[in-house]
Design an enzyme around this catalytic site. Structure first.
Site, PDB file in Angstrom:
ATOM      1  N   ASP A 112      13.795  -9.488   2.599  1.00 31.44           N
ATOM      2  CA  ASP A 112      13.024  -9.717   1.383  1.00 31.44           C
ATOM      3  C   ASP A 112      13.842  -9.287   0.163  1.00 31.44           C
ATOM      4  OD1 ASP A 112      10.821 -10.661   2.754  1.00 31.44           O
ATOM      5  OD2 ASP A 112       9.887  -8.681   2.902  1.00 31.44           O
ATOM      6  N   ARG A 172      18.285 -15.484 -15.175  1.00 39.54           N
ATOM      7  CA  ARG A 172      18.957 -14.209 -14.957  1.00 39.54           C
ATOM      8  C   ARG A 172      17.932 -13.156 -14.567  1.00 39.54           C
ATOM      9  NH1 ARG A 172      24.245 -15.691 -14.553  1.00 39.54           N
ATOM     10  NH2 ARG A 172      24.833 -17.073 -16.294  1.00 39.54           N
ATOM     11  N   GLY A 180       5.454  -6.838  11.406  1.00 37.43           N
ATOM     12  CA  GLY A 180       5.674  -5.677  12.260  1.00 37.43           C
ATOM     13  C   GLY A 180       6.696  -4.709  11.700  1.00 37.43           C
ATOM     14  N   ARG A 203      16.083 -15.459   8.391  1.00 33.94           N
ATOM     15  CA  ARG A 203      15.754 -16.053   7.097  1.00 33.94           C
ATOM     16  C   ARG A 203      15.792 -15.028   5.966  1.00 33.94           C
ATOM     17  NH1 ARG A 203       9.135 -16.724   7.094  1.00 33.94           N
ATOM     18  NH2 ARG A 203       8.684 -14.724   8.103  1.00 33.94           N
ATOM     19  N   SER A 245      -6.863 -11.736   7.058  1.00 33.93           N
ATOM     20  CA  SER A 245      -7.364 -11.766   5.680  1.00 33.93           C
ATOM     21  C   SER A 245      -8.576 -12.678   5.648  1.00 33.93           C
ATOM     22  CB  SER A 245      -6.284 -12.280   4.741  1.00 33.93           C
ATOM     23  OG  SER A 245      -6.018 -13.656   5.021  1.00 33.93           O
ATOM     24  N   ASP A 261      -0.223  -5.471   5.182  1.00 32.09           N
ATOM     25  CA  ASP A 261       0.577  -4.709   6.144  1.00 32.09           C
ATOM     26  C   ASP A 261       0.332  -3.211   5.998  1.00 32.09           C
ATOM     27  OD1 ASP A 261       1.709  -7.060   7.116  1.00 32.09           O
ATOM     28  OD2 ASP A 261       3.431  -6.941   5.765  1.00 32.09           O
TER      29      ASP A 261
END
Length: 321
Positions: A14, A29, A41, A90, A186, A254
């Protein structure tokens, strides 16, 4: 203290940053860039560790980005087991627009995972002896929708508790084909599971029905600023959210789940764990970008939430002590 293993089949690096204005075509920028190991997890293990617990995490990762991902976890001192895959891990990217406070989140699908790589995970889950196994996050391309159900049956067969936080076909298939200890969708994921829009009373009824038919012992439905609902065999409890200044919604679910599992692993009752989850979700939205909740914020908000007036809590279908 109970042993906790978290599982992430589709992790991501991330990257978060800030900019004043997001515009098309032009170069944007950015500043305050940070890199975090992410995925359901993974985040659960990081928050449990921050709360003072000890969670081990199992994840799939591949390529040079997989090596970077593993090194990010090592820097945080997270106990881990990486299952190598052929394809590249990813990267997700989040930009916060300072002028408006809006967040723009870009999340690619992720790598295709092969059957032999998933079988390795199944073997590791089968041989693991953790008290809690927390499977959290989306399924990678190539994974069958019953993969979590197979894991849940394996964990239950040896007396462990399987916890699920996922969406789509994987959520429905797991609840149809196995029994889990705790499931945490959710409100949007829960509506998709049920197949229609739900008002609050309908959410409580549907959650109770999942418990009654034996698909889950506990059902916790998070509803963002509207709080959360916990269904168990004793009844249904609804708690409001703890209102704080929101800086980012990343990681709130999470953090909620992490605090619940940490508390349950300490032997605390489900209702107390639920209240701590509410506090952790609120603590998470106070942090910018991809930062997760801080321990001191969680326990401060927990104390504040525990002191709320009884009339702000709604009890349905039984007495929850």
């Amino acid at each position: 203290m109970a042993a906790i293993l978290t599982l992430t089949l589709n992790p991501a690096i991330d990257i978060s940053s800030e900019t004043q204005v997001v515009r098309p075509t032009r170069k944007i920028r950015t500043s305050r860039t940070r890199y975090d190991p992410g995925g359901g997890g993974i985040n659960v293990a990081r928050v449990i560790t921050a709360l003072g617990g000890d969670a081990e995490t199992l994840f799939l990762a591949g390529g040079e980005l997989g090596a970077l991902f593993d090194s990010l976890l090592e820097k945080e001192g997270i106990r881990r087991h990486m299952v190598p895959i052929a394809n590249r891990t990813r990267i997700s990217f989040m930009v916060r627009e300072l002028g408006t406070g809006l967040e723009y989140r870009f999340v690619p699908e992720g790598p295709v995972v092969h059957a032999r790589e998933l079988e390795h995970c199944l073997d590791l889950i089968a041989s693991d002896r953790s008290d809690y196994v927390v499977a959290s996050g989306s399924l990678p391309a190539g994974a069958p929708p019953d993969i979590y159900a197979r894991m849940a049956r394996s964990v239950a067969a040896r007396g462990g508790r399987f916890v699920l936080d996922t969406s789509g076909p994987a959520l429905g298939t797991t609840l149809e084909q196995s029994r889990v200890y705790l499931v945490k969708p959710s409100s949007g994921e829960f509506e998709h599971l049920i197949g229609r829009k739900l008002d609050e009373n309908e959410v409580m009824q549907a959650a109770s029905e999942i418990v009654a038919r034996g698909s889950a012992e506990l059902v916790a439905v998070t509803m963002g600023a509207d709080g959360a609902i916990l269904a168990s065999k004793e009844g249904v409890l609804r708690l409001p959210a703890i209102h704080v200044r929101v800086r980012s919604a990343v990681g709130a679910g999470d953090s909620f789940l992490s605090a619940m599992i940490w508390a349950l692993s300490q032997g605390r009752p489900p209702i107390e764990a639920f209240r701590l989850g509410i506090a952790a979700g609120a603590a998470a939205v106070m942090r910018p970008g991809t930062e997760l909740c801080r321990r001191e914020d969680v326990f401060r908000l927990y104390q504040a939430g525990s002191a709320m007036a009884p009339e702000s809590q709604q009890l349905h279908g039984g007495i929850l002590a």
